[in-house]
Design a protein around this motif. Structure first.
Motif, PDB file in Angstrom:
ATOM      1  N   VAL A  40       0.837  -1.199   0.000  1.00 20.46           N
ATOM      2  CA  VAL A  40       0.000   0.000   0.000  1.00 20.46           C
ATOM      3  C   VAL A  40       0.875   1.253   0.000  1.00 20.46           C
ATOM      4  CG1 VAL A  40      -1.682   1.332   1.342  1.00 20.46           C
ATOM      5  CG2 VAL A  40      -1.962  -1.142   1.094  1.00 20.46           C
ATOM      6  N   ALA A  41       1.951   1.244   0.797  1.00 23.81           N
ATOM      7  CA  ALA A  41       2.854   2.400   0.838  1.00 23.81           C
ATOM      8  C   ALA A  41       3.492   2.654  -0.521  1.00 23.81           C
ATOM      9  CB  ALA A  41       3.938   2.173   1.898  1.00 23.81           C
ATOM     10  N   LEU A  42       3.809   1.594  -1.244  1.00 23.96           N
ATOM     11  CA  LEU A  42       4.386   1.745  -2.578  1.00 23.96           C
ATOM     12  C   LEU A  42       3.358   2.264  -3.576  1.00 23.96           C
ATOM     13  CD1 LEU A  42       6.470  -1.564  -2.773  1.00 23.96           C
ATOM     14  CD2 LEU A  42       7.361   0.750  -2.488  1.00 23.96           C
ATOM     15  N   ALA A  43       2.088   1.872  -3.391  1.00 20.07           N
ATOM     16  CA  ALA A  43       1.054   2.245  -4.351  1.00 20.07           C
ATOM     17  C   ALA A  43       0.523   3.657  -4.129  1.00 20.07           C
ATOM     18  CB  ALA A  43      -0.111   1.246  -4.277  1.00 20.07           C
ATOM     19  N   ARG A  44       0.506   4.136  -2.879  1.00 29.32           N
ATOM     20  CA  ARG A  44      -0.044   5.455  -2.598  1.00 29.32           C
ATOM     21  C   ARG A  44       0.977   6.540  -2.914  1.00 29.32           C
ATOM     22  NH1 ARG A  44      -4.274   5.815   2.327  1.00 29.32           N
ATOM     23  NH2 ARG A  44      -4.849   7.578   1.018  1.00 29.32           N
ATOM     24  N   ARG A  45       0.489   7.736  -3.161  1.00 32.74           N
ATOM     25  CA  ARG A  45       1.362   8.857  -3.493  1.00 32.74           C
ATOM     26  C   ARG A  45       1.707   9.696  -2.265  1.00 32.74           C
ATOM     27  NH1 ARG A  45      -0.484  12.684  -6.220  1.00 32.74           N
ATOM     28  NH2 ARG A  45      -2.698  12.370  -5.810  1.00 32.74           N
ATOM     29  N   THR A  46       1.486   9.121  -1.087  1.00 30.12           N
ATOM     30  CA  THR A  46       1.743   9.850   0.150  1.00 30.12           C
ATOM     31  C   THR A  46       2.215   8.879   1.216  1.00 30.12           C
ATOM     32  OG1 THR A  46       0.733  11.376   1.760  1.00 30.12           O
ATOM     33  CG2 THR A  46      -0.632   9.577   0.953  1.00 30.12           C
ATOM     34  N   PRO A  47       3.045   9.299   2.166  1.00 29.46           N
ATOM     35  CA  PRO A  47       3.491   8.393   3.230  1.00 29.46           C
ATOM     36  C   PRO A  47       2.316   7.851   4.035  1.00 29.46           C
ATOM     37  CG  PRO A  47       4.878  10.345   3.159  1.00 29.46           C
ATOM     38  CD  PRO A  47       3.731  10.606   2.234  1.00 29.46           C
ATOM     39  N   LEU A  48       2.515   6.664   4.579  1.00 34.50           N
ATOM     40  CA  LEU A  48       1.510   6.058   5.454  1.00 34.50           C
ATOM     41  C   LEU A  48       1.693   6.584   6.870  1.00 34.50           C
ATOM     42  CD1 LEU A  48       1.212   2.242   4.633  1.00 34.50           C
ATOM     43  CD2 LEU A  48      -0.480   4.028   4.250  1.00 34.50           C
ATOM     44  N   HIS A  49       0.643   7.085   7.449  1.00 35.01           N
ATOM     45  CA  HIS A  49       0.589   7.409   8.868  1.00 35.01           C
ATOM     46  C   HIS A  49       0.080   6.167   9.592  1.00 35.01           C
ATOM     47  CE1 HIS A  49      -1.069   9.266  12.564  1.00 35.01           C
ATOM     48  NE2 HIS A  49      -0.284  10.293  12.334  1.00 35.01           N
ATOM     49  N   VAL A  50       0.355   6.050  10.892  1.00 37.65           N
ATOM     50  CA  VAL A  50      -0.138   4.904  11.653  1.00 37.65           C
ATOM     51  C   VAL A  50      -1.650   4.780  11.504  1.00 37.65           C
ATOM     52  CG1 VAL A  50      -0.404   3.947  13.969  1.00 37.65           C
ATOM     53  CG2 VAL A  50       1.771   4.984  13.297  1.00 37.65           C
ATOM     54  N   ALA A  51      -2.358   5.906  11.520  1.00 39.04           N
ATOM     55  CA  ALA A  51      -3.821   5.876  11.421  1.00 39.04           C
ATOM     56  C   ALA A  51      -4.280   5.450  10.033  1.00 39.04           C
ATOM     57  CB  ALA A  51      -4.402   7.246  11.775  1.00 39.04           C
ATOM     58  N   THR A  52      -3.640   5.944   8.966  1.00 40.95           N
ATOM     59  CA  THR A  52      -4.054   5.540   7.620  1.00 40.95           C
ATOM     60  C   THR A  52      -3.656   4.097   7.343  1.00 40.95           C
ATOM     61  OG1 THR A  52      -2.016   6.457   6.649  1.00 40.95           O
ATOM     62  CG2 THR A  52      -3.934   7.893   6.754  1.00 40.95           C
ATOM     63  N   ALA A  53      -2.587   3.619   7.991  1.00 42.89           N
ATOM     64  CA  ALA A  53      -2.233   2.205   7.865  1.00 42.89           C
ATOM     65  C   ALA A  53      -3.303   1.332   8.518  1.00 42.89           C
ATOM     66  CB  ALA A  53      -0.865   1.946   8.494  1.00 42.89           C
ATOM     67  N   PHE A  54      -3.821   1.767   9.668  1.00 47.21           N
ATOM     68  CA  PHE A  54      -4.934   1.044  10.301  1.00 47.21           C
ATOM     69  C   PHE A  54      -6.140   1.029   9.371  1.00 47.21           C
ATOM     70  CE2 PHE A  54      -8.951   1.109  12.532  1.00 47.21           C
ATOM     71  CZ  PHE A  54      -8.857   0.017  13.381  1.00 47.21           C
ATOM     72  N   ASN A  55      -6.462   2.180   8.794  1.00 46.11           N
ATOM     73  CA  ASN A  55      -7.593   2.240   7.877  1.00 46.11           C
ATOM     74  C   ASN A  55      -7.435   1.233   6.742  1.00 46.11           C
ATOM     75  OD1 ASN A  55      -8.827   4.292   9.305  1.00 46.11           O
ATOM     76  ND2 ASN A  55      -8.182   5.922   7.926  1.00 46.11           N
ATOM     77  N   ALA A  56      -6.216   1.143   6.211  1.00 45.59           N
ATOM     78  CA  ALA A  56      -5.979   0.250   5.082  1.00 45.59           C
ATOM     79  C   ALA A  56      -6.282  -1.193   5.454  1.00 45.59           C
ATOM     80  CB  ALA A  56      -4.536   0.392   4.599  1.00 45.59           C
ATOM     81  N   VAL A  57      -5.786  -1.635   6.622  1.00 46.94           N
ATOM     82  CA  VAL A  57      -5.988  -3.016   7.046  1.00 46.94           C
ATOM     83  C   VAL A  57      -7.442  -3.263   7.422  1.00 46.94           C
ATOM     84  CG1 VAL A  57      -5.300  -4.781   8.715  1.00 46.94           C
ATOM     85  CG2 VAL A  57      -3.604  -3.184   7.836  1.00 46.94           C
ATOM     86  N   HIS A  58      -8.066  -2.300   8.069  1.00 47.67           N
ATOM     87  CA  HIS A  58      -9.415  -2.506   8.600  1.00 47.67           C
ATOM     88  C   HIS A  58     -10.497  -2.304   7.548  1.00 47.67           C
ATOM     89  CE1 HIS A  58     -13.037  -1.679  11.115  1.00 47.67           C
ATOM     90  NE2 HIS A  58     -12.500  -2.631  11.858  1.00 47.67           N
ATOM     91  N   PHE A  59     -10.375  -1.240   6.746  1.00 56.16           N
ATOM     92  CA  PHE A  59     -11.428  -0.925   5.780  1.00 56.16           C
ATOM     93  C   PHE A  59     -11.106  -1.410   4.373  1.00 56.16           C
ATOM     94  CE2 PHE A  59     -11.846   2.424   9.088  1.00 56.16           C
ATOM     95  CZ  PHE A  59     -13.120   2.096   9.527  1.00 56.16           C
ATOM     96  N   GLY A  60      -9.869  -1.870   4.140  1.00 55.45           N
ATOM     97  CA  GLY A  60      -9.533  -2.481   2.870  1.00 55.45           C
ATOM     98  C   GLY A  60      -9.160  -1.502   1.777  1.00 55.45           C
ATOM     99  N   PHE A  61      -7.899  -1.036   1.775  1.00 57.95           N
ATOM    100  CA  PHE A  61      -7.402  -0.165   0.702  1.00 57.95           C
ATOM    101  C   PHE A  61      -6.783  -1.055  -0.376  1.00 57.95           C
ATOM    102  CE2 PHE A  61      -4.582   2.615  -1.588  1.00 57.95           C
ATOM    103  CZ  PHE A  61      -5.186   3.860  -1.545  1.00 57.95           C
ATOM    104  N   GLY A  62      -7.189  -0.854  -1.626  1.00 59.77           N
ATOM    105  CA  GLY A  62      -6.665  -1.680  -2.711  1.00 59.77           C
ATOM    106  C   GLY A  62      -5.157  -1.572  -2.820  1.00 59.77           C
ATOM    107  N   PRO A  63      -4.414  -2.675  -2.726  1.00 53.64           N
ATOM    108  CA  PRO A  63      -2.945  -2.595  -2.774  1.00 53.64           C
ATOM    109  C   PRO A  63      -2.400  -2.149  -4.122  1.00 53.64           C
ATOM    110  CG  PRO A  63      -3.666  -4.893  -2.811  1.00 53.64           C
ATOM    111  CD  PRO A  63      -4.887  -4.060  -2.558  1.00 53.64           C
ATOM    112  N   ASP A  64      -3.272  -2.087  -5.145  1.00 51.25           N
ATOM    113  CA  ASP A  64      -2.865  -1.546  -6.440  1.00 51.25           C
ATOM    114  C   ASP A  64      -3.076  -0.042  -6.514  1.00 51.25           C
ATOM    115  OD1 ASP A  64      -5.594  -1.563  -6.345  1.00 51.25           O
ATOM    116  OD2 ASP A  64      -5.898  -2.508  -8.298  1.00 51.25           O
ATOM    117  N   GLY A  65      -3.484   0.570  -5.402  1.00 52.63           N
ATOM    118  CA  GLY A  65      -3.727   2.007  -5.365  1.00 52.63           C
ATOM    119  C   GLY A  65      -5.146   2.393  -5.699  1.00 52.63           C
TER     120      GLY A  65
END
Length: 683
Positions: A40-65
């Motif tokens: 996810v960090a590689l796919a997004r255009r912005t650094p991962l914050h601890v909170a946005t990393a939680f969002n990704a795991v919990h709410f499901g951020f597409g790893p392809d961006g």
């Protein structure tokens, strides 16, 4: 650069990645979570914050961006931003920017202070920086929130882009860069996830419960268990981001190392040339402490360049993080001047530059009191100064840094007489030259408190311990641990120490072992030992060595130092030894409490907030899955979804499954969840 070779999790196609194991301290079982976050960090255009990393795991951020699936979230629960909103949202919050009948969705991916006292050339008044220096913090403060308007899809449609441009021109909700300017509420701690967690636990609680976390709890409406589980998950994700080999950490943010290297090598605006000039401004000689904010320096260089502005939208977060990483790396190489971060949040980071002789009017920190040193092990004591506590530092003597080959180090802190939460007890920190950085010291630590450190050759784990005094120091009940009385007196504004602290007694009788290692062995048994009758804790010598220094050092000399010290403790009456009868196995060393203790609860010591018994172990939480092409949700899946939603949101909740999805009930891992889809062409 690629993430781990581990198969990357796919939201809504694979079983949830958010399982009960995420609520305990990180271990090897979290490899797949880390691999996903790296992707996810590689796919997004912005650094991962601890909170946005939680969002990704919990709410499901597409790893392809591709972002979050907006159709599965309720935008009515998002934080509302309009012309009447004064408080800026916290990092991690989902927001909706409203004007008339048009709504834009976004995720907050960054937040920094925007105090009016910071000058356009980066100069910061000396009275402002530092956690203890923000006199107006209790009354809130000005801040800048940075939003990702593409977090809910790969791109905005033409109408959304037109509205976004209109909002930026009007400047009522968003500024020209697409950011939100406002204030943070009173008593907010910058860079803390507390306000984000409060949002999830209150106004956005149905959003949280509809995800996997709510489905893991035996009672999702137990507010105490929900808060403890959220805190535990955030702490685990924080530790995982620090563990990554391909991400660089700056405060709560994690950015791909290669992307940072690419910026350093770039000659574009805010590339390596501009960063070098910023480093020169921050680190130039100063006769007295000077404070410099990062955001004004970035703005000055962005305005010189051609459009598009590199600080618009999410580009601002990466620019801030990369600039601070560059200054951090250069500051560590300076010998004559002390260059260190003084405030992680304000102005995108406030740096302090001063001659070493003028640092906080204190002499250069010595290497502490050496208690033991050989080629395998060193034990020494350091008295913490105010700067160490405020900035999360631990100075190390040169002989200790030579023993530690890893940049990332794990510290295990035992604060004698006061139990610590797992997040404070075990921390992943960074070894930078002659100090450990990124430490969160317990709230009750004060200038002068003594910390004893045991470091072994080749070990990634370092043991830390404080010493509880028989009687408090003469300054009050709060000063109950061994301390450097002169440092403490100076911090209290006294001319001299009132009286010496009681002398510490030796922990081990002289013998073949290492005397100062004895206290760490007792601590390890009390904390990590297997439970025995009447509260006893027991481990073998090899198990103790692993508990103290991790699995890395395969050193027979160190092992025998541990075993011989245990034998000395047995002779001193502090431990007992129980040889294993009938088979070849190491002796077991046992620590006995003064009185009978409570029976050990499985995993209780590892769970944050006492979650044992309130989390469904080995459980796949309920949730939606994306249907394969040509299939439809079964009638049973529709009925299960309706029952689940009504239980969470009440009888008036919409119970219709979103198109293209089915519902899978919660079930024990390995059990059959039942029919969830049918061939759409069948009758």
């Amino acid at each position: 650069m690629t993430a781990s070779a581990t198969e990357i999790w796919r939201p809504f196609r694979d079983d949830p990645l958010f399982t009960a194991e995420l609520l305990v301290e990180p271990d090897a079982s979290h490899e797949r979570v880390l691999a996903y976050l790296e992707q996810v960090a590689l796919a997004r255009r912005t650094p991962l914050h601890v909170a946005t990393a939680f969002n990704a795991v919990h709410f499901g951020f597409g790893p392809d961006g591709s972002g979050y699936r907006g159709e599965l979230l309720d935008p009515e629960l998002f934080f509302r931003l309009d012309v009447e909103t004064e408080a800026v949202p916290e990092v991690g919050m989902f927001v909706r920017v409203e004007r008339g009948g048009h709504t834009l969705w976004a995720e907050v991916v960054g937040q920094f202070g925007a105090h009016h006292g910071v000058d356009v050339d980066g100069w910061v008044p000396p009275e402002l920086p530092g956690a203890s220096g923000w006199s107006d913090l209790a009354h809130g403060g000005e801040a800048r929130a940075i939003l990702d308007f593409e977090a809910f899809g790969t791109g905005l449609n033409h109408r959304d882009r037109a509205e976004l441009d209109r909002q930026r021109r009007r400047g009522t909700v968003l500024d020209a860069r697409g950011h939100v300017l406002g204030t943070v509420p009173a008593a907010t701690r910058p860079h803390d996830t507390g306000r984000y967690a409060d949002w999830l636990l209150t106004s956005a609680k149905p959003l949280l419960l509809s995800g996997p976390l709510g489905g893991l709890l035996t009672d999702p409406h137990d507010d105490g268990a929900l808060a403890a589980a959220l805190e535990a998950a955030l702490a685990t994700i924080d530790s995982l981001l620090a563990r990554s080999a391909i991400l660089r950490r700056w405060g709560p943010y994690a950015t791909p190392s290669d992307r940072f290297s690419e910026r350093l090598a770039s000659h574009e605006v805010l590339g390596g040339d501009d960063l070098s000039e910023m480093i020169r401004i921050v680190t130039r000689p100063a006769g007295e402490p000077r404070y410099t904010g990062i955001w004004p320096l970035l703005e000055a260089r962005a305005l010189v360049g051609e459009m598009p502005d590199p600080l618009t939208f999410v580009g601002a977060v990466e620019a801030v993080v990369h600039a601070n990483l560059a200054i951090e790396g250069e500051g560590a190489r300076l010998d004559e001047f002390d260059v260190r971060i003084d405030d992680l949040w304000q102005a995108g980071g406030v740096w302090r530059t001063a001659p070493y002789s003028a640092r906080d009017d204190e002499p250069i920190q010595d290497e502490g009191v050496l208690e033991h040193l050989d080629n395998t092990l060193t034990v020494f004591t350091v008295a913490l100064r105010a700067t160490h506590i405020d900035n999360g530092l631990l100075p190390l003597p040169s002989h200790a840094t030579k023993l530690l080959p890893h940049e990332n180090v794990v510290i295990d802190l035992f604060h004698e007489g006061e139990p610590l939460d797992d997040g404070l007890r075990v921390q992943e920190v960074v070894l930078t030259d002659n100090r450990l950085t990124g430490i969160t010291w317990p709230f009750g630590f004060y200038p002068g408190i003594k910390v004893t450190i045991a470091a072994a050759h080749g070990a990634r784990r370092v043991a830390l311990s404080t010493k509880l005094l028989d009687e408090p120091l003469p300054y009050g009940e709060d000063y109950r641990w061994a301390a450097d009385e002169m440092l403490l007196a100076a911090a209290l504004g006294l001319a001299e120490a009132v009286a010496p602290a009681p002398a510490a007694t030796q922990s081990v009788k002289p013998g073949r072992g290492v005397d100062p290692l004895g206290r760490f062995i007792v601590n390890a048994l009390r904390r990590h030992g297997e439970a025995g009758p009447f509260g006893a804790r027991q481990l073998t010598g090899p198990q103790l060595m692993t508990a103290l220094f991790g699995p890395e050092p395969a050193n027979p000399v160190l092992l025998w130092q541990v075993i011989h010290t245990c034998e000395d403790l047995v002779e001193a009456g502090k431990l007992t030894c129980e040889p294993v009868i009938g088979r070849m196995a190491p002796d077991v060393f046992v620590w006995w409490p003064d009185g009978a203790g409570a029976r050990r609860i499985p995993d209780q010591a590892r769970r944050m907030g006492g979650l044992a018994g309130r989390v469904k172990e080995h459980w796949v939480p309920p949730g939606m899955r994306q249907l394969p092409d040509g299939f439809r949700a079964s009638d049973q899946a529709k009925a299960n979804y309706a029952k689940y939603v009504r239980g969470l949101r009440g009888p008036k909740a919409s119970v219709e499954l979103p198109p293209g999805f089915t519902f899978v009930r919660g079930h024990r891992r390995g059990d059959e969840p039942g029919p969830v889809w049918l061939d759409a062409t069948s009758n």
